[in-house]
Write a protein that holds these residues in place. Structure first.
Motif, PDB file in Angstrom:
ATOM      1  N   VAL A 101     -87.434  12.590  47.382  1.00 25.07           N
ATOM      2  CA  VAL A 101     -88.435  12.895  46.341  1.00 25.07           C
ATOM      3  C   VAL A 101     -87.919  12.695  44.923  1.00 25.07           C
ATOM      4  O   VAL A 101     -88.609  12.102  44.080  1.00 25.07           O
ATOM      5  CB  VAL A 101     -89.016  14.331  46.435  1.00 25.07           C
ATOM      6  CG1 VAL A 101     -90.214  14.383  47.333  1.00 25.07           C
ATOM      7  CG2 VAL A 101     -87.990  15.365  46.791  1.00 25.07           C
ATOM      8  N   VAL A 102     -86.707  13.176  44.658  1.00 26.18           N
ATOM      9  CA  VAL A 102     -86.212  13.085  43.277  1.00 26.18           C
ATOM     10  C   VAL A 102     -85.863  11.643  42.919  1.00 26.18           C
ATOM     11  O   VAL A 102     -86.171  11.171  41.818  1.00 26.18           O
ATOM     12  CB  VAL A 102     -85.010  14.027  43.060  1.00 26.18           C
ATOM     13  CG1 VAL A 102     -84.295  13.724  41.745  1.00 26.18           C
ATOM     14  CG2 VAL A 102     -85.497  15.471  43.042  1.00 26.18           C
ATOM     15  N   GLY A 103     -85.255  10.922  43.874  1.00 28.40           N
ATOM     16  CA  GLY A 103     -84.930   9.520  43.622  1.00 28.40           C
ATOM     17  C   GLY A 103     -86.177   8.723  43.275  1.00 28.40           C
ATOM     18  O   GLY A 103     -86.224   7.998  42.270  1.00 28.40           O
ATOM     19  N   ARG A 104     -87.210   8.899  44.082  1.00 29.77           N
ATOM     20  CA  ARG A 104     -88.464   8.168  43.824  1.00 29.77           C
ATOM     21  C   ARG A 104     -89.097   8.591  42.509  1.00 29.77           C
ATOM     22  O   ARG A 104     -89.602   7.768  41.740  1.00 29.77           O
ATOM     23  CB  ARG A 104     -89.445   8.409  44.978  1.00 29.77           C
ATOM     24  CG  ARG A 104     -89.057   7.646  46.234  1.00 29.77           C
ATOM     25  CD  ARG A 104     -89.997   7.962  47.376  1.00 29.77           C
ATOM     26  NE  ARG A 104     -91.393   7.675  47.086  1.00 29.77           N
ATOM     27  CZ  ARG A 104     -92.411   8.056  47.854  1.00 29.77           C
ATOM     28  NH1 ARG A 104     -92.173   8.765  48.953  1.00 29.77           N
ATOM     29  NH2 ARG A 104     -93.638   7.748  47.543  1.00 29.77           N
ATOM     30  N   ALA A 105     -89.072   9.895  42.254  1.00 29.22           N
ATOM     31  CA  ALA A 105     -89.693  10.397  41.023  1.00 29.22           C
ATOM     32  C   ALA A 105     -88.970   9.863  39.789  1.00 29.22           C
ATOM     33  O   ALA A 105     -89.613   9.435  38.817  1.00 29.22           O
ATOM     34  CB  ALA A 105     -89.669  11.930  41.029  1.00 29.22           C
ATOM     35  N   LEU A 106     -87.652   9.853  39.826  1.00 23.92           N
ATOM     36  CA  LEU A 106     -86.891   9.346  38.672  1.00 23.92           C
ATOM     37  C   LEU A 106     -87.200   7.875  38.441  1.00 23.92           C
ATOM     38  O   LEU A 106     -87.396   7.438  37.300  1.00 23.92           O
ATOM     39  CB  LEU A 106     -85.384   9.529  38.908  1.00 23.92           C
ATOM     40  CG  LEU A 106     -84.845  10.957  38.791  1.00 23.92           C
ATOM     41  CD1 LEU A 106     -83.409  11.011  39.334  1.00 23.92           C
ATOM     42  CD2 LEU A 106     -84.872  11.439  37.349  1.00 23.92           C
ATOM     43  N   THR A 107     -87.258   7.130  39.526  1.00 23.15           N
ATOM     44  CA  THR A 107     -87.534   5.695  39.407  1.00 23.15           C
ATOM     45  C   THR A 107     -88.892   5.473  38.741  1.00 23.15           C
ATOM     46  O   THR A 107     -89.035   4.662  37.818  1.00 23.15           O
ATOM     47  CB  THR A 107     -87.506   5.044  40.809  1.00 23.15           C
ATOM     48  OG1 THR A 107     -86.262   5.385  41.440  1.00 23.15           O
ATOM     49  CG2 THR A 107     -87.634   3.538  40.734  1.00 23.15           C
ATOM     50  N   GLU A 108     -89.889   6.222  39.193  1.00 23.17           N
ATOM     51  CA  GLU A 108     -91.239   6.063  38.621  1.00 23.17           C
ATOM     52  C   GLU A 108     -91.301   6.516  37.165  1.00 23.17           C
ATOM     53  O   GLU A 108     -91.898   5.861  36.315  1.00 23.17           O
ATOM     54  CB  GLU A 108     -92.262   6.861  39.432  1.00 23.17           C
ATOM     55  CG  GLU A 108     -92.383   6.329  40.846  1.00 23.17           C
ATOM     56  CD  GLU A 108     -93.821   6.248  41.324  1.00 23.17           C
ATOM     57  OE1 GLU A 108     -94.758   6.494  40.520  1.00 23.17           O
ATOM     58  OE2 GLU A 108     -94.008   5.935  42.506  1.00 23.17           O
ATOM     59  N   LEU A 109     -90.674   7.669  36.899  1.00 19.74           N
ATOM     60  CA  LEU A 109     -90.700   8.182  35.524  1.00 19.74           C
ATOM     61  C   LEU A 109     -90.050   7.187  34.571  1.00 19.74           C
ATOM     62  O   LEU A 109     -90.565   6.912  33.484  1.00 19.74           O
ATOM     63  CB  LEU A 109     -89.978   9.532  35.437  1.00 19.74           C
ATOM     64  CG  LEU A 109     -90.714  10.720  36.047  1.00 19.74           C
ATOM     65  CD1 LEU A 109     -89.782  11.922  36.142  1.00 19.74           C
ATOM     66  CD2 LEU A 109     -91.948  11.080  35.221  1.00 19.74           C
ATOM     67  N   ARG A 110     -88.924   6.635  34.986  1.00 17.48           N
ATOM     68  CA  ARG A 110     -88.224   5.689  34.122  1.00 17.48           C
ATOM     69  C   ARG A 110     -89.095   4.450  33.887  1.00 17.48           C
ATOM     70  O   ARG A 110     -89.197   3.944  32.768  1.00 17.48           O
ATOM     71  CB  ARG A 110     -86.879   5.323  34.757  1.00 17.48           C
ATOM     72  CG  ARG A 110     -86.012   4.440  33.909  1.00 17.48           C
ATOM     73  CD  ARG A 110     -85.730   5.039  32.529  1.00 17.48           C
ATOM     74  NE  ARG A 110     -84.729   6.070  32.552  1.00 17.48           N
ATOM     75  CZ  ARG A 110     -84.636   7.041  31.641  1.00 17.48           C
ATOM     76  NH1 ARG A 110     -85.492   7.108  30.635  1.00 17.48           N
ATOM     77  NH2 ARG A 110     -83.704   7.948  31.725  1.00 17.48           N
ATOM     78  N   ALA A 111     -89.763   4.002  34.954  1.00 18.21           N
ATOM     79  CA  ALA A 111     -90.590   2.801  34.825  1.00 18.21           C
ATOM     80  C   ALA A 111     -91.744   3.040  33.847  1.00 18.21           C
ATOM     81  O   ALA A 111     -92.065   2.172  33.037  1.00 18.21           O
ATOM     82  CB  ALA A 111     -91.123   2.394  36.194  1.00 18.21           C
ATOM     83  N   PHE A 112     -92.356   4.217  33.914  1.00  8.89           N
ATOM     84  CA  PHE A 112     -93.527   4.481  33.063  1.00  8.89           C
ATOM     85  C   PHE A 112     -93.155   4.955  31.666  1.00  8.89           C
ATOM     86  O   PHE A 112     -93.872   4.684  30.708  1.00  8.89           O
ATOM     87  CB  PHE A 112     -94.446   5.520  33.719  1.00  8.89           C
ATOM     88  CG  PHE A 112     -95.313   4.936  34.794  1.00  8.89           C
ATOM     89  CD1 PHE A 112     -96.520   4.323  34.471  1.00  8.89           C
ATOM     90  CD2 PHE A 112     -94.920   4.978  36.123  1.00  8.89           C
ATOM     91  CE1 PHE A 112     -97.318   3.767  35.460  1.00  8.89           C
ATOM     92  CE2 PHE A 112     -95.706   4.416  37.121  1.00  8.89           C
ATOM     93  CZ  PHE A 112     -96.905   3.811  36.787  1.00  8.89           C
ATOM     94  N   LEU A 113     -92.054   5.681  31.545  1.00  6.59           N
ATOM     95  CA  LEU A 113     -91.744   6.322  30.261  1.00  6.59           C
ATOM     96  C   LEU A 113     -90.699   5.596  29.437  1.00  6.59           C
ATOM     97  O   LEU A 113     -90.524   5.895  28.258  1.00  6.59           O
ATOM     98  CB  LEU A 113     -91.257   7.757  30.496  1.00  6.59           C
ATOM     99  CG  LEU A 113     -92.274   8.724  31.074  1.00  6.59           C
ATOM    100  CD1 LEU A 113     -91.597  10.005  31.495  1.00  6.59           C
ATOM    101  CD2 LEU A 113     -93.371   9.030  30.067  1.00  6.59           C
ATOM    102  N   GLY A 114     -89.984   4.651  30.043  1.00  5.35           N
ATOM    103  CA  GLY A 114     -88.894   4.003  29.314  1.00  5.35           C
ATOM    104  C   GLY A 114     -87.931   5.060  28.815  1.00  5.35           C
ATOM    105  O   GLY A 114     -87.594   5.987  29.549  1.00  5.35           O
ATOM    106  N   ASP A 115     -87.544   4.931  27.555  1.00  4.82           N
ATOM    107  CA  ASP A 115     -86.629   5.919  26.986  1.00  4.82           C
ATOM    108  C   ASP A 115     -87.360   6.960  26.137  1.00  4.82           C
ATOM    109  O   ASP A 115     -86.751   7.656  25.332  1.00  4.82           O
ATOM    110  CB  ASP A 115     -85.577   5.212  26.104  1.00  4.82           C
ATOM    111  CG  ASP A 115     -84.473   4.597  26.956  1.00  4.82           C
ATOM    112  OD1 ASP A 115     -84.221   5.117  28.069  1.00  4.82           O
ATOM    113  OD2 ASP A 115     -83.859   3.609  26.506  1.00  4.82           O
ATOM    114  N   SER A 116     -88.692   7.069  26.323  1.00  3.00           N
ATOM    115  CA  SER A 116     -89.436   7.986  25.453  1.00  3.00           C
ATOM    116  C   SER A 116     -89.146   9.448  25.776  1.00  3.00           C
ATOM    117  O   SER A 116     -89.412  10.325  24.966  1.00  3.00           O
ATOM    118  CB  SER A 116     -90.943   7.716  25.544  1.00  3.00           C
ATOM    119  OG  SER A 116     -91.408   8.000  26.846  1.00  3.00           O
TER     120      SER A 116
END
Ligand code: PBG
Length: 321
Positions: free
Chosen positions: A92-107
């Motif tokens: 769950v955390v691995g997938r969530a981090l991947t998605e968050l990074r993809a959508f949020l960039g460095d914001s």
């Protein structure tokens, strides 16, 4: 003194401390669920699915909240004795981090809580010996693996929260060894064995086998000097930020740690602190948001540079006017 309190502008001018949106870190829970699930013990907090997690992170970013800390809620059938789902990039955390990074960039700063209790079938934060005690050093190797997976999936900071001795050094070495020299460590340096984590354990579906507790590895509430020793050790081992947890029952500890180290100090306004305010507010006994703002202000006044709080979004809304 009273002449400096007469008007709001005077009070603002002489204020010694202030809470800013920049100080807030939002804790978020993610689970493999169809629809977000309300956490019964924490009204207003949910276990997110991947879609609602990204939406909530985007909302927080829009409010100016600089950071979130992520907790995974693992399915019972994926838990095992060593918590291997914690270092599974498809967990769950691995997938969530991947998605968050993809959508949020460095914001937004992505912080990953690094522990095993959400992934072990016995609910402890490490490997358990046959006699039921937690085995420190084999646990450190596993924390290293989790740190590498979380970094690979996009974490800016990993936050070891298991209170094993040497955990910061082990995580730092594992990260450096895998080339993640830019990933920082936010160390839960002084994490007390507190009754105030009760609602959180509900949020992450963690029950400790046999009704056990964490008193043999988390800190003993009567001790303050020991927290200073822990924080200094963590800094020596490479912690970039040290944290005290819980916050309000340990304001003296926050102040002592702030005096003792030069790195930023974080404090965790925990689930029980949130639940108490929400419960009293829902009964009309007090003004929940006013109390939350006063509490987070007190945590800052004690010396914390940043505060993890379940009130992050609401406080940011209030601060933004
Ligand atoms: C352990 C962990 C806990 C919390 C954060 N990380 C619970 C525990 O030690 O039992 C508590 C957070 C809260 O109460 O808000 N992974």
């Amino acid at each position: 003194m009273r002449r400096l309190r007469r008007t709001p502008a005077l009070r603002r001018m002489v204020a010694e401390t202030a809470v800013s949106v920049d100080d807030l870190i939002a804790p978020l829970f993610v689970a493999n669920v169809e629809r977000p699930v309300e956490v019964a013990t924490m009204p207003g907090v949910v276990q997110h699915n991947f879609t609602s997690l990204v939406a909530e992170a985007e909302r927080l970013a829009g409010l100016g909240v600089p950071a979130l800390i992520l907790f995974g809620v693992e399915e019972e059938r994926r838990k095992d004795a060593v918590g291997s789902a914690a270092w599974d990039p498809d967990g769950v955390v691995g997938r969530a981090l991947t998605e968050l990074r993809a959508f949020l960039g460095d914001s937004m700063v992505l912080i990953a809580d690094l522990c095993l209790d959400e992934y072990t079938d016995h609910g402890h934060c490490g490997v358990v010996r046959p006699d039921g005690s937690v085995d420190n050093d084999p646990t450190l190797d596993l924390y290293g693996r989790v740190a590498i997976t979380q970094s690979r999936c996009g974490a800016d900071l990993v936050a070891p929260s298991g209170m094993m001795d040497g955990q910061v050094g082990a995580v730092r070495a594992a990260l450096d060894g895998a080339g993640f020299t830019d990933v920082g460590v936010l160390a839960y340096a002084a994490k007390y064995a507190s009754a105030l984590y009760g609602p959180f354990r509900e949020a992450v579906d963690v029950r400790i086998a046999g009704g056990g507790d964490r008193r043999s590895y988390q800190q003993d509430p009567p001790n303050r000097r020991e927290a200073v020793v822990e924080a200094r050790l963590d800094v020596e081992e490479g912690a970039d930020i040290v944290m005290v947890k819980p916050a309000l029952t340990y304001l003296d500890v926050i102040a002592a740690v702030r005096d003792a180290v030069e790195v930023p100090v974080a404090a965790y306004h925990v689930s029980g602190e949130y639940a108490m305010v929400q419960a009293a507010a829902s009964l009309g006994y007090l003004d929940g948001m006013a109390v939350a703002a006063e509490q987070v202000g007190a945590i800052k006044r004690a010396g914390a540079d940043m505060v993890i709080t379940y009130f992050a979004a609401e406080l940011a809304e209030a601060l933004n006017g």
